[in-house]
Each structure stands twice: as structure tokens, then as C-alpha cells.
Design an enzyme around this catalytic site. Sequence first.
Site, PDB file in Angstrom:
ATOM      1  N   THR A 179      33.928  95.153  13.191  1.00  0.00           N
ATOM      2  CA  THR A 179      34.881  94.735  12.161  1.00  0.00           C
ATOM      3  C   THR A 179      34.170  94.689  10.804  1.00  0.00           C
ATOM      4  OG1 THR A 179      34.383  92.532  12.991  1.00  0.00           O
ATOM      5  CG2 THR A 179      36.517  93.447  13.573  1.00  0.00           C
ATOM      6  N   GLY A 209      33.032  92.814   8.080  1.00  0.00           N
ATOM      7  CA  GLY A 209      31.801  92.144   7.651  1.00  0.00           C
ATOM      8  C   GLY A 209      30.622  92.524   8.528  1.00  0.00           C
ATOM      9  N   LYS A 247      42.809  92.448  12.668  1.00  0.00           N
ATOM     10  CA  LYS A 247      41.698  93.400  12.559  1.00  0.00           C
ATOM     11  C   LYS A 247      41.563  94.196  13.849  1.00  0.00           C
ATOM     12  CE  LYS A 247      38.656  89.914  10.505  1.00  0.00           C
ATOM     13  NZ  LYS A 247      37.276  89.457  10.398  1.00  0.00           N
ATOM     14  N   ILE A 258      41.967  84.317  15.958  1.00  0.00           N
ATOM     15  CA  ILE A 258      43.014  84.833  16.842  1.00  0.00           C
ATOM     16  C   ILE A 258      42.523  86.095  17.558  1.00  0.00           C
ATOM     17  CG2 ILE A 258      45.389  85.758  16.968  1.00  0.00           C
ATOM     18  CD1 ILE A 258      45.203  82.758  16.203  1.00  0.00           C
ATOM     19  N   LYS A 303      38.486  89.034  31.284  1.00  0.00           N
ATOM     20  CA  LYS A 303      39.413  89.331  32.388  1.00  0.00           C
ATOM     21  C   LYS A 303      38.974  90.609  33.098  1.00  0.00           C
ATOM     22  CE  LYS A 303      44.231  90.424  33.339  1.00  0.00           C
ATOM     23  NZ  LYS A 303      45.387  89.596  33.587  1.00  0.00           N
ATOM     24  N   ARG A 310      22.507  64.450  44.898  1.00  0.00           N
ATOM     25  CA  ARG A 310      22.535  64.390  46.376  1.00  0.00           C
ATOM     26  C   ARG A 310      23.751  63.615  46.845  1.00  0.00           C
ATOM     27  NH1 ARG A 310      17.521  61.833  48.453  1.00  0.00           N
ATOM     28  NH2 ARG A 310      18.485  62.063  50.483  1.00  0.00           N
ATOM     29  N   HIS A 326      20.171  47.734  38.525  1.00  0.00           N
ATOM     30  CA  HIS A 326      21.635  47.745  38.643  1.00  0.00           C
ATOM     31  C   HIS A 326      22.320  47.595  37.285  1.00  0.00           C
ATOM     32  CE1 HIS A 326      21.722  48.083  42.932  1.00  0.00           C
ATOM     33  NE2 HIS A 326      20.774  47.164  42.991  1.00  0.00           N
ATOM     34  N   ASP A 332      30.492  23.200  28.409  1.00  0.00           N
ATOM     35  CA  ASP A 332      29.613  23.114  29.586  1.00  0.00           C
ATOM     36  C   ASP A 332      28.374  24.013  29.482  1.00  0.00           C
ATOM     37  OD1 ASP A 332      31.106  25.439  29.853  1.00  0.00           O
ATOM     38  OD2 ASP A 332      31.906  24.972  31.851  1.00  0.00           O
ATOM     39  N   ARG A 381      31.395  39.794  18.850  1.00  0.00           N
ATOM     40  CA  ARG A 381      31.005  39.620  20.254  1.00  0.00           C
ATOM     41  C   ARG A 381      30.584  40.963  20.840  1.00  0.00           C
ATOM     42  NH1 ARG A 381      36.827  39.536  23.136  1.00  0.00           N
ATOM     43  NH2 ARG A 381      36.807  41.762  23.513  1.00  0.00           N
TER      44      ARG A 381
HETATM   45  N1  LIG Z   1      42.293  89.115  13.499  1.00  0.00           N
HETATM   46  C1  LIG Z   1      41.595  89.871  14.251  1.00  0.00           C
HETATM   47  O1  LIG Z   1      42.115  90.831  14.745  1.00  0.00           O
HETATM   48  C2  LIG Z   1      40.174  89.576  14.479  1.00  0.00           C
HETATM   49  N2  LIG Z   1      39.371  90.326  15.231  1.00  0.00           N
HETATM   50  C3  LIG Z   1      38.154  89.781  15.193  1.00  0.00           C
HETATM   51  N3  LIG Z   1      38.173  88.657  14.450  1.00  0.00           N
HETATM   52  C4  LIG Z   1      37.044  87.787  14.144  1.00  0.00           C
HETATM   53  O2  LIG Z   1      36.426  88.253  12.961  1.00  0.00           O
HETATM   54  C5  LIG Z   1      35.067  87.802  12.932  1.00  0.00           C
HETATM   55  C6  LIG Z   1      34.178  88.895  12.425  1.00  0.00           C
HETATM   56  O3  LIG Z   1      34.630  89.379  11.232  1.00  0.00           O
HETATM   57  P1  LIG Z   1      33.693  90.247  10.271  1.00  0.00           P
HETATM   58  O4  LIG Z   1      33.041  91.256  11.137  1.00  0.00           O
HETATM   59  O5  LIG Z   1      34.629  90.828   9.275  1.00  0.00           O
HETATM   60  O6  LIG Z   1      32.700  89.313   9.627  1.00  0.00           O
HETATM   61  C7  LIG Z   1      34.723  87.361  14.335  1.00  0.00           C
HETATM   62  O7  LIG Z   1      34.525  85.966  14.330  1.00  0.00           O
HETATM   63  C8  LIG Z   1      35.950  87.746  15.159  1.00  0.00           C
HETATM   64  O8  LIG Z   1      36.180  86.799  16.188  1.00  0.00           O
HETATM   65  C9  LIG Z   1      39.424  88.495  14.000  1.00  0.00           C
HETATM   66  N4  LIG Z   1      39.814  87.474  13.165  1.00  0.00           N
HETATM   67  C10 LIG Z   1      40.668  86.510  13.398  1.00  0.00           C
HETATM   68  O9  LIG Z   1      41.566  86.342  14.063  1.00  0.00           O
END
Ligand SMILES: NC(=O)c1ncn([C@@H]2O[C@H](COP(=O)(O)O)[C@@H](O)[C@H]2O)c1NC=O
Length: 524
Positions: free
Chosen positions: A34, A36, A66, A127, A138, A224, A285, A478, A520
Site C-alpha cells: 500500500t 506509505g 486501499k 478496516i 482463514k 499442575r 496463604h 473492645d 480504609r
Molecule cells: N482501507 C484499506 O483498504 C486498508 N488496507 C490496508 N490498510 C492499512 O493501511 C496501513 C498501511 O498503510 P500505508 O502502507 O499507506 O502506510 C496498514 O496499517 C493497513 O492495515 C487499510 N486501511 C484502513 O482501513
Amino acid sequence: MVGIKRALISVSDKTGVVDFARQLAQLGVELLSTGGTASLLAKENIAVTEVADHTGFPEMLDGRVKTLHPKIHGGILARRDNAKHMNQLAAQAIGTIDLVCVNLYPFAATVAKQDCTLEDAIENIDIGGPAMVRSAAKNWRDVAIVTDSNDYAAIIDEIRKQSDLSEQTRFNLARKAFAHTAQYDGMIANYLTRIDDKNLSGIPDLQTFSQQYNQSWLKIQDLRYGENPHQQAAFYRDLQPAEGSLAKYQQLQGKELSYNNIADADAAWETVKSFTQPACVIVKHANPCGVAIASDTLTAYQLALATDTTSAFGGIIAFNREVDAATVEAVTGQFLEVLLAPAFTDEAKVIIAAKKNVRVLEIPLSAGANQFELKRVGGGLLVQTPDRHYIDAGDLKVVTARVPSEQEIKDLLFVWNVAKYVKSNAIVFGKNGQTYGIGAGQMSRVDSTRIAARKAQDAGFKLNGACAASDAFFPFRDGVDVIAAQGIKAIIQPGGSVRDEEVIAAANEHGIAMVVTGVRHFRH
Ligand SMILES: NC(=O)c1ncn([C@@H]2O[C@H](COP(=O)(O)O)[C@@H](O)[C@H]2O)c1NC=O
């Protein structure tokens, strides 16, 4: 070629990620990231494709969207052994993603700030991150999910050695990932259900206790058995135990800790931590049976032991200073279960090693405390802030004709501090930084008083000039009469009984100096 061909890295906390990504790239893994994270990796000359370029969709809504795209979640969630899944991916030209490395928006750090607005908090609810973590976890048989930067090195190591990650590693990572998102969501729910409904904008008013209380603990070990051999038990720690808390122990030697050892060690440690001078606390105890402060640990031990040599047998002994050889020599002269201290000298460690069964715990000393104390009751949980009320001489109110001497004030503060760690009804007699008699856990205060008196007599202490503490007010005169009969001339207690007048009159009758604290310290 490794089994992991494509990895998606999206992290808020970028600690160690450059090195991790570089090593994955060197192992031939294609990287997606992503915004950053991608720009950081690109700046470090690591080949990386932005998720937006991969999906063909720009990051939008200020980063709220994202990675929430079928090309990402399809690539993570498709079962590689399921032809239908793989055909569906092929039909949409979706490539698989074999490793997901994510850490989430820093919600905890954000809401910990004094000036955090509800809007700031909401924006820091991740999110897309948890969605990817859950998808990957999963599909753990086919996808590795990395949520902890502490795992980076071991993962690289395993991929390098085996060209892939084992089934066990993937499963462990998946379990850790679900534990992580559960904790993250729990934390969000705790925060949101603490907000006072009157103000839903700006900096919210937070109640101390959330409407729903979610907590996560990590198992340190199965025990234990529990309090009794027919009960099962385990020991859990907070994800981040408070500084100086028992859960930070390092066991240097000895048998496995038992349930009762841990409970008693905690009582001893919390008591000994509360003293600034070198102190020794012996617990049986869950109650201190001897407490002393002195200029060195050996003297403190000798004084604490002298309170009640009978009860000290098989006790838990705690110090708040480094323990030296002479102290260990003395301590091992008695039967003991657990020895705790912030440190032991090398010489002391050699001596104690001869007593193989003695459990020796080293715990870094700090005044930290649990955020909340928890107590289960049938079908529920009692939650309270810890008892962190400390007093000094300036807090004492003299209510009798006789005023305590300077020495008595020191002694009163000492026995008061000990009483705080004794189960109610608590009565503590002592002098010169040494307990003389402790009456604990009785259903009537006068019985605790009688027990403290008997113990002091049994130990051969002269109570003339000693002091007494009562953890809560005297409901009747007392208790004061019993104390007076011992020759004790100063009492510290909270005050506040409807019969205070009668109690103070009794003290005046006996020429006792009585100070009240207004606070107290019940302990159940
Ligand atoms: N919205 C999205 O689709 C999404 N996908 C990934 N993130 C978060 O964005 C962060 C990284 O963002 P960056 O690479 O831009 O710094 C991570 O903490 C990741 O959990 C998202 N951000 C929040 O929901």
C-alpha cells in the site's frame, strides 16, 4: 523457487519492514504494498508494486479503501486445492497472494492521547488491515499471515532453509492473527462503550468502565493443578504486564510454580514493593506473617522471620533489594517455597542453587500496578481500580489527648502500610520497622486483635511502646481495650465509625495516642 511467490506488505508500524521486504525480494518473492509502505520500500531500492497498480483502482476516501478489492481478497482467499476457486481466479485474471504482512492503524496509541477526539479515534480504526489479516488467517493452509515484526527474522530463516513455511508455522501465525484482530476489536469496543453519550463530538468524556469489557491474556503456562489437586489451572499474563508486576518474573531455578505459589508470590511482591527502604516480607496463604524494613536485606529477613517463625515455615519470601550471599545463607536455613527479589548477587545464586527445590524469581522492581483488579463472582466479574492510596505524616489527624511521638508516627505509618496488605479484618502490631503480631482474615475485628496480641506474646515481643494499625474503623471499643491491655500506646485507624466517640474515649482512658487516616484498606 520458494512456495511463497507473491507477498502483500501493508504496515503502519514500519519497524523492521525494510529488512524483511528486502530479504523476501532476495528470495524471489514479488512484493505488493500500500501507498506509505510501497514508497518506503521503493526509497530503499526494493522492487515493489503498489496495490493500486495491481488492482487498477486508486487508493480512495483518504485511505479508507486501499486493499478492499477482489483482486486482493480473491488472491488471498482462494483455496489452491479447489479447482473451482482457481478457475474463478483465472477467469478474472487474479493472481494468488501467498504471504500477507500487516500491522494495524495505531488505535491504542491514538486513544491514549489526552486530546484524542472521537473523529481521530474513528479514523484510526483499521478496516482493510483486519480484513486482510482475517482472509489470510482463514486461508492459513495456503497463505502465511504475519502480524508481528518480532516474527520477521524467524520467517525469513524458515523460508530460506525450507523454501517455504511449514504447516505448523502457518497455523501458529493464523492463530496469532485471529488473537490479534480479536484484541484489536475488543479494544475498540472498550473505548467506544466508555464514551459518555452526552457528547459525541470533539474530545469525548470517557467513563472509567466500559459497557462491555473485553480483555486478552496470554497463557504463560498450564499449572499442575489449581488451589487444590482436583482443580485444573493455568497462569495467564496481560499482553503488556505493568512494569514491576509479578508476571514479569524470570524463574532462575526450582520446581515448577504452583497456583498457590503464584498467588502468594504476588501478595508478597505487592507488599514488599510498597516500601522504599530495604524490606523483607514473608507470606503464607496470601497474608504477610512477618514484615520488616532495615538497613540491609539480612537484617530485614531476620526481623521479619522473628514475627512468626512458625507460620514462616514453607513461606514465600520477598525482598525489594538485590539479595546477597549472607541473606541467602540465612533464608535457606528455613523451609521456603519461593524466593523473590529484583536481583541476586552471583554468590547468592551459587548458594541457593544447592537448594534445588526452592523456586527463585527475579522481577524488575517498579511501582507499576494493574489497571484494574478483577474478581470473579458467580456469573459475573467485579472490577475495581487498585488500592493505590498512600499516606504520610501530614495526612494523620490526632484525635486523642495524647499525641504520638516522632518515632511513634514512623511506626504507625509502617504498621499502617503492612495492614493494607493483610486480609480483613486486619490488625498489625509493630515497632522500629518490624511487625510484632499480625491478626488476619477474621470475621470480627476484636478477634483479629486478639490474634495479633497472642502472636506477639508467642514471639516474645514486649508490646510496651509498640504501635497498632487497624485496616478499618473499630466498630466498638473492645479492640482498643485489647490493644491497651498489651501496653500499646499508639493506634492508627481510618475512623468514621458511628461509635468513634466511644472508641476515642477508650483510647483517652488508656492514655493511647490515636491517629485517623480517613481512608480504609479492606482486602478480601
Ligand atoms: N482501507 C484499506 O483498504 C486498508 N488496507 C490496508 N490498510 C492499512 O493501511 C496501513 C498501511 O498503510 P500505508 O502502507 O499507506 O502506510 C496498514 O496499517 C493497513 O492495515 C487499510 N486501511 C484502513 O482501513
